[in-house]
Design an enzyme around this catalytic site. Structure first.
Site, short mmCIF file in Angstrom:
data_model
loop_
_atom_site.label_atom_id
_atom_site.label_comp_id
_atom_site.label_asym_id
_atom_site.label_seq_id
_atom_site.Cartn_x
_atom_site.Cartn_y
_atom_site.Cartn_z
N HIS A 1 0.70 -1.24 -0.17
CA HIS A 1 -0.19 -0.12 -0.12
C HIS A 1 0.82 1.34 -0.02
CE1 HIS A 1 0.74 -0.72 4.54
NE2 HIS A 1 0.50 0.62 4.59
N HIS B 1 3.92 7.04 3.57
CA HIS B 1 5.02 6.05 3.48
C HIS B 1 4.31 5.19 2.42
CE1 HIS B 1 2.36 4.00 6.30
NE2 HIS B 1 2.55 2.90 5.77
N GLU C 1 7.70 0.99 5.03
CA GLU C 1 7.21 -0.06 5.91
C GLU C 1 7.40 -1.37 5.24
OE1 GLU C 1 3.03 -1.13 8.19
OE2 GLU C 1 2.97 0.06 6.37
#
Length: 136
Positions: free
Chosen positions: A7, A79, A130
């Protein structure tokens, strides 16, 4: 090491308004809000078919998103999240090459119920990364 893009996270000042915009203007499939007190955020996931958009809103004044929104009042890309098969192995390999894992370096459970870590943006040209462990 990294797998598919899981994502792209966008910090927003108003989660309800941002969710409505994606749903009503873009016709997106918008999920329900999910509070993640351990991470200091409330999130909504938007399914794009081949990936997701994660909308993030600060949950409390000590949220890391609160500081981001203070600097970027309209919100913005926060992010990128990539999948890895074994997060412990990924962390070990990254640290061996000098990359910094934020926090205490240990994975925590993220919004999808999987272990996640964040990598220092200064080690990746200003991008907060991440890593999420996804097996199978």
């Amino acid at each position: 090491m990294i797998g598919r893009l899981n994502h792209v996270a966008i910090a927003v000042p108003d989660l309800a308004a941002a969710s409505a915009k994606y749903r009503e203007q873009l016709g997106a499939n918008v999920g329900a809000p999910q509070a993640l007190p351990e991470h200091g955020v409330t999130v909504v996931f938007i399914d794009t078919g081949n990936s997701k958009i994660e909308l993030l809103e600060a949950l409390g004044e000590n949220s890391p998103i609160a500081g981001f929104i203070a600097k970027n009042p309209a919100g913005g890309v926060h992010h990128l999240c990539f999948e890895v098969g074994d997060i412990a192995q990924a962390v070990e390999q990254l640290q061996a090459t000098g990359a910094r894992v934020l926090g205490d370096g240990r994975a925590r459970i993220g919004a999808h119920g999987n272990p996640v870590v964040f990598l220092h943006p200064k080690d990746f040209h200003g991008a907060l990364i991440e890593l999420e462990e996804v097996r199978g």
